[in-house]
Design a protein around this motif. Structure first.
Motif, PDB file in Angstrom:
ATOM      1  N   VAL A   6       0.862  -1.183   0.000  1.00 44.84           N
ATOM      2  CA  VAL A   6       0.000   0.000   0.000  1.00 44.84           C
ATOM      3  C   VAL A   6       0.894   1.226   0.000  1.00 44.84           C
ATOM      4  O   VAL A   6       1.770   1.360   0.870  1.00 44.84           O
ATOM      5  CB  VAL A   6      -0.940   0.024   1.218  1.00 44.84           C
ATOM      6  CG1 VAL A   6      -1.854   1.251   1.157  1.00 44.84           C
ATOM      7  CG2 VAL A   6      -1.767  -1.257   1.297  1.00 44.84           C
ATOM      8  N   VAL A   7       0.691   2.099  -0.970  1.00 47.58           N
ATOM      9  CA  VAL A   7       1.513   3.306  -1.112  1.00 47.58           C
ATOM     10  C   VAL A   7       0.627   4.532  -0.912  1.00 47.58           C
ATOM     11  O   VAL A   7      -0.399   4.686  -1.590  1.00 47.58           O
ATOM     12  CB  VAL A   7       2.179   3.375  -2.498  1.00 47.58           C
ATOM     13  CG1 VAL A   7       3.017   4.645  -2.632  1.00 47.58           C
ATOM     14  CG2 VAL A   7       3.039   2.140  -2.739  1.00 47.58           C
ATOM     15  N   PHE A   8       1.038   5.405  -0.004  1.00 44.88           N
ATOM     16  CA  PHE A   8       0.358   6.670   0.217  1.00 44.88           C
ATOM     17  C   PHE A   8       1.218   7.800  -0.343  1.00 44.88           C
ATOM     18  O   PHE A   8       2.383   7.935   0.041  1.00 44.88           O
ATOM     19  CB  PHE A   8       0.131   6.916   1.715  1.00 44.88           C
ATOM     20  CG  PHE A   8      -0.797   5.929   2.368  1.00 44.88           C
ATOM     21  CD1 PHE A   8      -2.169   6.156   2.404  1.00 44.88           C
ATOM     22  CD2 PHE A   8      -0.299   4.773   2.957  1.00 44.88           C
ATOM     23  CE1 PHE A   8      -3.024   5.251   3.003  1.00 44.88           C
ATOM     24  CE2 PHE A   8      -1.146   3.857   3.566  1.00 44.88           C
ATOM     25  CZ  PHE A   8      -2.519   4.091   3.591  1.00 44.88           C
ATOM     26  N   ILE A   9       0.659   8.587  -1.255  1.00 44.76           N
ATOM     27  CA  ILE A   9       1.378   9.749  -1.760  1.00 44.76           C
ATOM     28  C   ILE A   9       1.178  10.882  -0.768  1.00 44.76           C
ATOM     29  O   ILE A   9       0.056  11.364  -0.568  1.00 44.76           O
ATOM     30  CB  ILE A   9       0.876  10.177  -3.154  1.00 44.76           C
ATOM     31  CG1 ILE A   9       0.998   9.022  -4.146  1.00 44.76           C
ATOM     32  CG2 ILE A   9       1.662  11.398  -3.652  1.00 44.76           C
ATOM     33  CD1 ILE A   9       2.404   8.548  -4.384  1.00 44.76           C
ATOM     34  N   ASN A  10       2.257  11.290  -0.142  1.00 40.76           N
ATOM     35  CA  ASN A  10       2.195  12.364   0.841  1.00 40.76           C
ATOM     36  C   ASN A  10       2.757  13.633   0.217  1.00 40.76           C
ATOM     37  O   ASN A  10       2.546  13.899  -0.958  1.00 40.76           O
ATOM     38  CB  ASN A  10       2.921  11.954   2.124  1.00 40.76           C
ATOM     39  CG  ASN A  10       2.406  12.683   3.344  1.00 40.76           C
ATOM     40  OD1 ASN A  10       2.614  13.885   3.511  1.00 40.76           O
ATOM     41  ND2 ASN A  10       1.710  11.958   4.206  1.00 40.76           N
ATOM     42  N   LEU A  57      -1.672   7.605   9.483  1.00 42.66           N
ATOM     43  CA  LEU A  57      -2.413   6.493   8.911  1.00 42.66           C
ATOM     44  C   LEU A  57      -1.459   5.441   8.352  1.00 42.66           C
ATOM     45  O   LEU A  57      -1.590   4.237   8.627  1.00 42.66           O
ATOM     46  CB  LEU A  57      -3.358   7.003   7.814  1.00 42.66           C
ATOM     47  CG  LEU A  57      -4.054   5.973   6.931  1.00 42.66           C
ATOM     48  CD1 LEU A  57      -4.877   5.011   7.768  1.00 42.66           C
ATOM     49  CD2 LEU A  57      -4.926   6.669   5.886  1.00 42.66           C
ATOM     50  N   ALA A  58      -0.492   5.871   7.579  1.00 42.59           N
ATOM     51  CA  ALA A  58       0.455   4.938   6.961  1.00 42.59           C
ATOM     52  C   ALA A  58       1.294   4.217   8.015  1.00 42.59           C
ATOM     53  O   ALA A  58       1.501   2.995   7.943  1.00 42.59           O
ATOM     54  CB  ALA A  58       1.358   5.682   5.977  1.00 42.59           C
ATOM     55  N   THR A  81       5.187   5.360   2.419  1.00 40.03           N
ATOM     56  CA  THR A  81       4.855   6.751   2.119  1.00 40.03           C
ATOM     57  C   THR A  81       5.863   7.281   1.106  1.00 40.03           C
ATOM     58  O   THR A  81       7.071   7.178   1.319  1.00 40.03           O
ATOM     59  CB  THR A  81       4.904   7.622   3.384  1.00 40.03           C
ATOM     60  OG1 THR A  81       3.842   7.242   4.263  1.00 40.03           O
ATOM     61  CG2 THR A  81       4.753   9.089   3.033  1.00 40.03           C
ATOM     62  N   VAL A  82       5.367   7.812   0.004  1.00 32.89           N
ATOM     63  CA  VAL A  82       6.207   8.512  -0.972  1.00 32.89           C
ATOM     64  C   VAL A  82       5.825   9.983  -0.903  1.00 32.89           C
ATOM     65  O   VAL A  82       4.673  10.341  -1.146  1.00 32.89           O
ATOM     66  CB  VAL A  82       5.999   7.969  -2.395  1.00 32.89           C
ATOM     67  CG1 VAL A  82       6.789   8.803  -3.411  1.00 32.89           C
ATOM     68  CG2 VAL A  82       6.415   6.501  -2.473  1.00 32.89           C
TER      69      VAL A  82
END
Length: 225
Positions: A116-120, A144-145, A161-162
């Protein structure tokens, strides 16, 4: 940025590309291995409705190898200028939607021991007086991440996180327009670079996970002479 991410992942995965821009979805649908999914994520995921949505049908997938959360809104607000509706809408799209979509897809992600990747954003680690709402949502996205990664590690799920710095996107153009500042695309990160960062995360070996990736311009915007 979303187009570049989809195009890159489609080289090795079948991608379900979620969005509400019909033109952009049609362009993505022309790519091999891409299924466009028209969805207003706030309505389909957060509003109570008995009508089945496209997103609800995605929850029936039995295996999901990669989830990339890239949808976000950014408008400049101070504490004084932001109303309750501004806070709620930003939190809904930037935080509540990725949390709920992850929840619905989690059984399939666990089955695949997926990522799972979150764009921050750079705003996730700092804030400015005139950009508080957006920064607050990105701070929350880090929490969250981080919590998801710890909760799901024993299930084999990887969470990353990216966090791009200023990237040449319509979102950044809009922020510059709010300030009536000159927009110079060559000063910013090319969206394809963010797709490459996600590719690095997805291709990490089975014994590891890349938890935080910070992508910055070669020359920081404030340092240009």
């Amino acid at each position: 940025m979303g187009r570049e991410i989809v195009a890159d992942l489609a080289r090795t995965h079948h991608v379900y590309a979620l969005g509400r821009d019909d033109t952009a979805l049609a362009e993505l649908g022309a790519l091999a291995n891409v299924t466009p999914v028209n969805s207003d994520l706030v309505v389909d995921l957060l509003d109570s409705t008995e009508a089945p949505s496209a997103v609800q049908r995605l929850a029936e997938l039995t295996r999901v190898d990669v989830v990339v959360h890239a949808a976000a809104i950014a408008e400049k607000f101070s504490v004084e200028s932001a109303g309750v509706g501004d806070w709620r809408y930003a939190m809904d799209l930037n935080v509540h939607v990725p949390a709920e979509l992850t929840r619905r897809l989690l059984p399939a992600v666990r089955a695949a021991q997926g990522t799972v990747v979150f764009i921050n954003s750079g705003a996730g680690r700092g804030s400015y007086g005139d950009n508080i709402v957006y920064a607050a949502t990105k701070h929350a996205l880090y929490a969250l991440a981080d919590g998801l990664r710890k909760a799901e590690s024993n299930a084999g799920v990887r969470v990353t996180t990216v966090a791009p710095g200023p990237t040449d996107t319509p979102m950044l153009q809009g922020l510059y327009a709010q300030d009536d500042r000159e927009y110079r695309p060559e000063h910013f990160i090319e969206p394809a670079e963010i797709a490459r960062a996600i590719r690095m995360v997805v291709d990490a070996g089975p014994s590891t996970q890349v938890t935080d990736v910070v992508v910055r311009p070669r020359i920081e915007v404030g340092d240009r002479r």
